[in-house]
Motif scaffolding. Structure first.
Motif, short mmCIF file in Angstrom:
data_model
loop_
_atom_site.label_atom_id
_atom_site.label_comp_id
_atom_site.label_asym_id
_atom_site.label_seq_id
_atom_site.Cartn_x
_atom_site.Cartn_y
_atom_site.Cartn_z
N HIS A 45 0.87 -1.18 0.00
CA HIS A 45 0.00 0.00 0.00
C HIS A 45 0.91 1.22 0.00
CE1 HIS A 45 -3.65 2.26 1.32
NE2 HIS A 45 -2.76 3.02 1.93
N CYS A 46 0.93 1.95 -1.09
CA CYS A 46 1.82 3.10 -1.20
C CYS A 46 1.28 4.28 -0.39
CB CYS A 46 1.97 3.51 -2.66
SG CYS A 46 3.11 4.90 -2.88
N PRO A 47 2.14 4.94 0.39
CA PRO A 47 1.66 6.07 1.19
C PRO A 47 1.28 7.29 0.35
CG PRO A 47 4.03 5.80 1.45
CD PRO A 47 3.54 4.63 0.67
N HIS A 48 1.63 7.32 -0.94
CA HIS A 48 1.27 8.47 -1.77
C HIS A 48 -0.22 8.49 -2.08
CE1 HIS A 48 1.29 10.56 -5.91
NE2 HIS A 48 1.21 11.48 -4.96
N ARG A 49 -0.72 7.53 -2.82
CA ARG A 49 -2.13 7.49 -3.20
C ARG A 49 -2.82 6.21 -2.76
NH1 ARG A 49 -2.83 11.04 -7.84
NH2 ARG A 49 -2.20 13.05 -6.99
N GLY A 50 -2.09 5.36 -2.05
CA GLY A 50 -2.70 4.13 -1.55
C GLY A 50 -2.78 3.00 -2.56
N LEU A 69 10.08 -0.16 -5.46
CA LEU A 69 9.54 0.82 -6.41
C LEU A 69 8.03 0.78 -6.39
CD1 LEU A 69 9.78 2.69 -9.00
CD2 LEU A 69 9.70 0.55 -10.30
N CYS A 70 7.41 1.95 -6.35
CA CYS A 70 5.97 2.02 -6.60
C CYS A 70 5.78 2.25 -8.09
CB CYS A 70 5.30 3.13 -5.80
SG CYS A 70 3.51 3.19 -6.15
N ALA A 71 5.12 1.33 -8.75
CA ALA A 71 4.97 1.39 -10.20
C ALA A 71 4.03 2.51 -10.64
CB ALA A 71 4.47 0.05 -10.72
N SER A 72 3.21 3.05 -9.73
CA SER A 72 2.26 4.08 -10.14
C SER A 72 2.93 5.40 -10.47
CB SER A 72 1.22 4.31 -9.04
OG SER A 72 0.36 3.20 -8.94
N HIS A 73 3.73 5.95 -9.57
CA HIS A 73 4.34 7.27 -9.79
C HIS A 73 5.83 7.27 -9.48
CE1 HIS A 73 0.03 8.04 -8.65
NE2 HIS A 73 0.07 8.48 -9.88
N GLY A 74 6.43 6.10 -9.34
CA GLY A 74 7.88 5.98 -9.29
C GLY A 74 8.54 6.23 -7.96
S1 FES Z 1 0.79 5.74 -5.57
FE1 FES Z 1 2.87 5.21 -5.17
S2 FES Z 1 4.03 6.88 -5.89
FE2 FES Z 1 1.96 7.43 -6.25
#
Ligand code: FES
Length: 111
Positions: A45-50, A69-74
Motif C-alpha cells: 500500500h503506497c503512502p502516496h495514493r494508496g 519501487l511504486c509502479a504508479s508514480h515511481g
Molecule cells: S501511488 Fe505510489 S508513488 Fe503514487
C-alpha cells in the motif's frame, strides 16, 4: 503465524507478494522483499495514493534491484527501512509487517 514461503524462494535481490487473512477475516496484501541480505515485509500500500506498489504481481524492486519501487508514480523506498527516499511521498514510509523465519520458512504474524 501464517506461513508464506521457503526462504530460498525469495532471491537476493528479489521479492514476492502475498495476500494474508487477518484475525478478523479481512484480506491484506503484503510483500516480502530482500536485498543485500535484508529480508523485510511491508503492506502493499503506497503512502502516496494508496495504490498497490507492484504493476507486475510480486515484482516490487526497481530496475537496479536496490530499492522498492511504486509502479504508479515511481516512488523509491529503502528495502531495509521502508522509508521513501525519492518521489512524491518523500519522507513517508511503508507499513512494516513483522516476519519470522523458522525452519527455513518465512512466516508472518497475523494481526
Ligand atoms: S501511488 Fe505510489 S508513488 Fe503514487
Amino acid at each position: 503465524m501464517t506461513p508464506l514461503c521457503p526462504v530460498e524462494s525469495i532471491e537476493d535481490p528479489g521479492s514476492a507478494g502475498f495476500v494474508i487473512e487477518t484475525t478478523d477475516g479481512r484480506k491484506r496484501a503484503i510483500m516480502v522483499v530482500q536485498a543485500n541480505g535484508h529480508l523485510r515485509g511491508y503492506v502493499n500500500h503506497c503512502p502516496h495514493r494508496g495504490h498497490p506498489l507492484d504493476f507486475t504481481p510480486g515484482r516490487f524492486l526497481d530496475m537496479t534491484r536496490t530499492f522498492v519501487l511504486c509502479a504508479s508514480h515511481g516512488a523509491l523506498f529503502s528495502v531495509e527501512t521502508g522509508r521513501c527516499l525519492a518521489g512524491p511521498c518523500l519522507g513517508d514510509g511503508l507499513d512494516p509487517v513483522a516476519l519470522v523465519v523458522a525452519g527455513g520458512m518465512i512466516m508472518v504474524e497475523t494481526t
